[in-house]
Design a protein around this motif. Structure first.
Motif, PDB file in Angstrom:
ATOM      1  N   ILE A  61     -20.641 -10.035  28.989  1.00 57.20           N
ATOM      2  CA  ILE A  61     -20.150  -9.926  27.617  1.00 57.20           C
ATOM      3  C   ILE A  61     -20.406 -11.180  26.797  1.00 57.20           C
ATOM      4  O   ILE A  61     -20.606 -11.116  25.576  1.00 57.20           O
ATOM      5  CB  ILE A  61     -18.637  -9.574  27.605  1.00 57.20           C
ATOM      6  CG1 ILE A  61     -18.191  -9.043  26.233  1.00 57.20           C
ATOM      7  CG2 ILE A  61     -17.794 -10.769  27.984  1.00 57.20           C
ATOM      8  CD1 ILE A  61     -18.727  -7.697  25.874  1.00 57.20           C
ATOM      9  N   ILE A  64     -23.387 -11.575  24.147  1.00 51.19           N
ATOM     10  CA  ILE A  64     -23.445 -10.666  22.991  1.00 51.19           C
ATOM     11  C   ILE A  64     -22.202 -10.774  22.113  1.00 51.19           C
ATOM     12  O   ILE A  64     -21.994  -9.935  21.232  1.00 51.19           O
ATOM     13  CB  ILE A  64     -23.651  -9.204  23.444  1.00 51.19           C
ATOM     14  CG1 ILE A  64     -22.531  -8.749  24.401  1.00 51.19           C
ATOM     15  CG2 ILE A  64     -25.000  -9.045  24.102  1.00 51.19           C
ATOM     16  CD1 ILE A  64     -22.619  -7.280  24.770  1.00 51.19           C
ATOM     17  N   LEU A  68     -21.616  -8.770  18.447  1.00 48.12           N
ATOM     18  CA  LEU A  68     -20.474  -7.868  18.250  1.00 48.12           C
ATOM     19  C   LEU A  68     -19.523  -8.397  17.176  1.00 48.12           C
ATOM     20  O   LEU A  68     -18.935  -7.613  16.423  1.00 48.12           O
ATOM     21  CB  LEU A  68     -19.736  -7.674  19.575  1.00 48.12           C
ATOM     22  CG  LEU A  68     -20.532  -6.949  20.673  1.00 48.12           C
ATOM     23  CD1 LEU A  68     -19.763  -6.962  21.993  1.00 48.12           C
ATOM     24  CD2 LEU A  68     -20.833  -5.513  20.254  1.00 48.12           C
ATOM     25  N   SER A  69     -19.360  -9.719  17.098  1.00 49.66           N
ATOM     26  CA  SER A  69     -18.507 -10.306  16.050  1.00 49.66           C
ATOM     27  C   SER A  69     -19.085 -10.029  14.673  1.00 49.66           C
ATOM     28  O   SER A  69     -18.358  -9.713  13.718  1.00 49.66           O
ATOM     29  CB  SER A  69     -18.373 -11.818  16.257  1.00 49.66           C
ATOM     30  OG  SER A  69     -17.703 -12.109  17.458  1.00 49.66           O
ATOM     31  N   ARG A  71     -21.043  -7.587  13.868  1.00 45.61           N
ATOM     32  CA  ARG A  71     -21.075  -6.141  13.589  1.00 45.61           C
ATOM     33  C   ARG A  71     -19.694  -5.604  13.206  1.00 45.61           C
ATOM     34  O   ARG A  71     -19.569  -4.796  12.278  1.00 45.61           O
ATOM     35  CB  ARG A  71     -21.608  -5.395  14.821  1.00 45.61           C
ATOM     36  CG  ARG A  71     -21.819  -3.899  14.563  1.00 45.61           C
ATOM     37  CD  ARG A  71     -22.493  -3.244  15.746  1.00 45.61           C
ATOM     38  NE  ARG A  71     -22.754  -1.838  15.475  1.00 45.61           N
ATOM     39  CZ  ARG A  71     -23.808  -1.373  14.852  1.00 45.61           C
ATOM     40  NH1 ARG A  71     -24.723  -2.215  14.400  1.00 45.61           N
ATOM     41  NH2 ARG A  71     -23.959  -0.069  14.657  1.00 45.61           N
ATOM     42  N   TYR A  72     -18.663  -6.013  13.901  1.00 44.63           N
ATOM     43  CA  TYR A  72     -17.334  -5.433  13.693  1.00 44.63           C
ATOM     44  C   TYR A  72     -16.360  -6.373  12.982  1.00 44.63           C
ATOM     45  O   TYR A  72     -15.233  -5.967  12.676  1.00 44.63           O
ATOM     46  CB  TYR A  72     -16.740  -5.011  15.041  1.00 44.63           C
ATOM     47  CG  TYR A  72     -17.590  -3.991  15.759  1.00 44.63           C
ATOM     48  CD1 TYR A  72     -17.687  -2.686  15.288  1.00 44.63           C
ATOM     49  CD2 TYR A  72     -18.318  -4.337  16.891  1.00 44.63           C
ATOM     50  CE1 TYR A  72     -18.485  -1.748  15.945  1.00 44.63           C
ATOM     51  CE2 TYR A  72     -19.111  -3.406  17.551  1.00 44.63           C
ATOM     52  CZ  TYR A  72     -19.189  -2.122  17.066  1.00 44.63           C
ATOM     53  OH  TYR A  72     -19.977  -1.198  17.709  1.00 44.63           O
ATOM     54  N   ARG A  74     -15.231 -10.684  13.223  1.00 46.50           N
ATOM     55  CA  ARG A  74     -14.775 -11.482  14.355  1.00 46.50           C
ATOM     56  C   ARG A  74     -13.293 -11.311  14.637  1.00 46.50           C
ATOM     57  O   ARG A  74     -12.869 -11.227  15.790  1.00 46.50           O
ATOM     58  CB  ARG A  74     -15.104 -12.962  14.128  1.00 46.50           C
ATOM     59  CG  ARG A  74     -14.962 -13.793  15.394  1.00 46.50           C
ATOM     60  CD  ARG A  74     -15.490 -15.190  15.207  1.00 46.50           C
ATOM     61  NE  ARG A  74     -14.717 -15.919  14.206  1.00 46.50           N
ATOM     62  CZ  ARG A  74     -15.067 -17.106  13.732  1.00 46.50           C
ATOM     63  NH1 ARG A  74     -16.188 -17.663  14.128  1.00 46.50           N
ATOM     64  NH2 ARG A  74     -14.317 -17.721  12.843  1.00 46.50           N
ATOM     65  N   PHE A  77     -12.767  -7.948  16.282  1.00 51.24           N
ATOM     66  CA  PHE A  77     -13.320  -7.985  17.639  1.00 51.24           C
ATOM     67  C   PHE A  77     -12.423  -8.796  18.570  1.00 51.24           C
ATOM     68  O   PHE A  77     -12.193  -8.415  19.727  1.00 51.24           O
ATOM     69  CB  PHE A  77     -14.729  -8.572  17.589  1.00 51.24           C
ATOM     70  CG  PHE A  77     -15.431  -8.608  18.914  1.00 51.24           C
ATOM     71  CD1 PHE A  77     -15.463  -7.507  19.751  1.00 51.24           C
ATOM     72  CD2 PHE A  77     -16.076  -9.763  19.335  1.00 51.24           C
ATOM     73  CE1 PHE A  77     -16.115  -7.543  20.970  1.00 51.24           C
ATOM     74  CE2 PHE A  77     -16.734  -9.816  20.547  1.00 51.24           C
ATOM     75  CZ  PHE A  77     -16.751  -8.703  21.369  1.00 51.24           C
ATOM     76  N   SER A  81     -10.337  -7.398  21.831  1.00 51.47           N
ATOM     77  CA  SER A  81     -10.512  -8.044  23.136  1.00 51.47           C
ATOM     78  C   SER A  81      -9.168  -8.429  23.751  1.00 51.47           C
ATOM     79  O   SER A  81      -8.949  -8.232  24.949  1.00 51.47           O
ATOM     80  CB  SER A  81     -11.395  -9.286  22.999  1.00 51.47           C
ATOM     81  OG  SER A  81     -12.667  -8.947  22.494  1.00 51.47           O
ATOM     82  N   ILE A 198     -28.258  -1.000  17.259  1.00 56.66           N
ATOM     83  CA  ILE A 198     -28.040  -2.041  18.266  1.00 56.66           C
ATOM     84  C   ILE A 198     -29.219  -2.017  19.231  1.00 56.66           C
ATOM     85  O   ILE A 198     -29.738  -0.946  19.582  1.00 56.66           O
ATOM     86  CB  ILE A 198     -26.726  -1.804  19.015  1.00 56.66           C
ATOM     87  CG1 ILE A 198     -25.530  -1.925  18.064  1.00 56.66           C
ATOM     88  CG2 ILE A 198     -26.569  -2.782  20.174  1.00 56.66           C
ATOM     89  CD1 ILE A 198     -24.194  -1.642  18.717  1.00 56.66           C
ATOM     90  N   ALA A 256     -30.238  -8.366  20.333  1.00 62.64           N
ATOM     91  CA  ALA A 256     -28.808  -8.341  20.656  1.00 62.64           C
ATOM     92  C   ALA A 256     -28.288  -9.741  20.926  1.00 62.64           C
ATOM     93  O   ALA A 256     -27.140 -10.059  20.636  1.00 62.64           O
ATOM     94  CB  ALA A 256     -28.569  -7.447  21.873  1.00 62.64           C
TER      95      ALA A 256
END
Length: 517
Positions: A61, A64, A68-69, A71-72, A74, A77, A81, A198, A256
């Motif tokens: 994890i 990436i 992911l931060s 995209r969604y 921070r 995300f 988490s 993605i 990615a």
């Protein structure tokens, strides 16, 4: 305009809670594995997946986290988490068999793997340029605190309650952390929300490569390395997966994992030294407890307590070194830390079987101080030339390199220790023969003592030979540990030239101050 002084410390407390939880759960479970094995009806080999699953998902994890931060968001995300970490912690305590436990640990590891790099990036942004060293000192304090106190806390909870409580303890802390993140953490204005496809192919290559590598490192010694078909298959999968992953990420338009960050020589050098530090730290954390318990006969709890001075020294050194980072500079701090740490391991390489507590105390204090100096300055310097919008990605990449190299350090230490013990035992056995007058005299003396206790001559001689072989094994073990600690010393010495590739961050900090104004 940065956060106010009071907000700065509230944000620090908020992210440090997550960092400590994640770091704690990488080690707290180890002391409870024998108890979990009975409850979950697992073999010794199977129960190790409880620890391996967490580390494996951590490693996968971390690279990436930046993607992911972006995209969604921070903050969202980070919240997801922490929630997944907290819920999976509760489910780990409720696990009904080995499969469910490993699945929940993997989910927990994915949540925990996000907390450390995101916390590092948030602290970098929260503190002004002149306080970056102190920020990394606080971050390092949290990362070190978990592994240092994890085994002791895990042992206490297991003894006084039961092993599920090593997971249940995360639940109230996780709930508090969620509320604090919702209240105090905000997304930075420069974070651009990225949409679109993605890079699933790149992610697949990464999962195969890193996953196979991590499992190979965790299981290699147990499977006798490349004599095992499993290890050979994993090694091929790891090499092919990583080659395809690097090729894909360097050629696709929307990678990615932003490997372009490694073009920054300062960051790449810092990550390399961080990997070497991870090898030495994790390798020594593996070697010293085994040395204390197997050769010196320390109980597990006493072994943990004896190692506490190193962690305490690290915890004290980190904030102090962070405070003086801007005045001294990264090269001097890291260079001094490497010298001090190398001296500590050289001291350990000259120990004998008749040592006492204070013989181990000094090298551990030196190690703690040295690691503290390196960790703070290296984290600060490595990220000092990274643009703010890439900080989260860089922190994730930096931490996964340190984690993977740490696993390599443990694997190499375990393999080389076994080989060294065999080699030194053979060398000593060559000197101990019937033609040696000293050997013959010793055997006659011990055999005579056995006969005086009622043993017949044949039995007395056989017992004497067993005692002699046992002593040879102990001496060979001591020589093997000395050899391993000397190798760690060399590892730190050969890493010293890389510090000259690190740039001073004064120029960049001056630019950031002008921009902030």
């Amino acid at each position: 305009m940065g956060p106010s002084k009071s907000d700065k410390w509230i944000i620090t407390l908020t992210v440090m809670i997550g960092t400590i939880m994640s770091a704690l759960d990488s080690s707290i479970v180890n002391v409870a594995l024998p108890y979990m094995r009975g409850s979950l009806s697992a073999t010794i080999e199977e129960i190790t997946w409880v620890a391996t699953g967490y580390i494996l998902s951590n490693v996968i994890i971390m690279p990436i986290v930046g993607m992911l931060s972006a995209r969604y968001g921070r903050k969202k995300f980070l919240l997801i988490s922490i929630v997944s970490f907290t819920i999976s912690s509760m489910l780990c305590g409720m696990a009904w068999d080995l499969t469910s436990m490993v699945v929940f640990r993997v989910i927990q590891g994915m949540g925990g793997g996000v907390l450390i790099p995101v916390s590092q990036a948030i602290l970098r942004e929260t503190f002004p340029p002149e306080e970056q060293g102190m920020a990394m000192g606080l971050y390092g304090f949290g990362v070190v605190l978990g592994p240092a106190f994890g085994p002791t806390l895990g042992g206490w909870l297991t003894d006084h309650y039961s092993w599920p409580w090593i997971f249940y303890i995360n639940v109230p802390i996780g709930i508090i952390n969620v509320l604090m993140v919702m209240r105090f953490i905000k997304d930075p204005p420069y974070l651009v929300r990225e949409k679109g496809k993605i890079d699933l192919l790149g992610l697949s290559y990464m999962m195969v490569g890193l996953g196979a590598l991590q499992i190979m490192l965790e299981k290699g010694e147990q499977e006798d390395w490349f004599s095992s078909d499993l290890i050979r298959v994993l090694s091929v999968a790891a090499v092919l997966g990583m080659i395809l992953f690097i090729w894909r990420e360097l050629t696709t338009d929307r990678p990615a994992v932003n490997l372009g960050i490694l073009k920054d020589v300062n960051f790449a050098s810092g990550a390399l030294i961080g990997g070497i530090l991870g090898m030495g730290l994790m390798g020594s954390l593996f070697l010293l407890p085994m040395f204390l318990q197997q050769l010196l006969g320390y109980p597990a709890l006493d072994s943990g307590l004896v190692q506490m001075p190193r962690s305490i020294a690290m915890a004290v050194a980190m904030p102090i070194c962070g405070k003086f980072y801007n005045k001294i500079g990264p090269r001097f701090l890291i260079g001094s830390g490497l010298v001090v740490t190398a001296l500590s391991f050289f001291h350990l390489s000259r120990l004998s079987l008749d040592i006492g507590y204070f013989d181990i105390l000094l090298p551990q204090l030196l190690q703690g101080a040295g690691f503290g100096m390196i960790f703070v300055a290296l984290s600060t310097a490595a990220l000092s030339t990274i643009e703010k919008r890439n900080l989260t990605s860089a922190a994730g990449l930096y931490n996964v390199i340190r984690q993977v190299f740490g696993s390599i350090g443990i694997a190499v230490a375990a393999s080389q220790l076994t080989k060294s013990m065999t080699t030194y035992h053979a060398l000593l056995a060559e000197k101990v023969t019937d033609y040696s007058s000293a050997t013959s005299a010793w055997l006659q003396s011990v055999s005579g003592g056995m006969q005086a206790q009622g043993a017949d001559p044949a039995t007395g001689k056989q017992l004497a030979l067993r005692l002699l072989d046992g002593e040879l094994s102990r001496q060979a073990g001591m020589m093997a540990y000395n050899h391993m600690f000397l190798l760690v010393t060399v590892l730190f010495i050969i890493s010293m030239p890389f510090i000259f590739l690190l740039k001073s961050n004064k120029k960049r900090e001056g630019m950031e101050e002008i921009i902030a104004e």
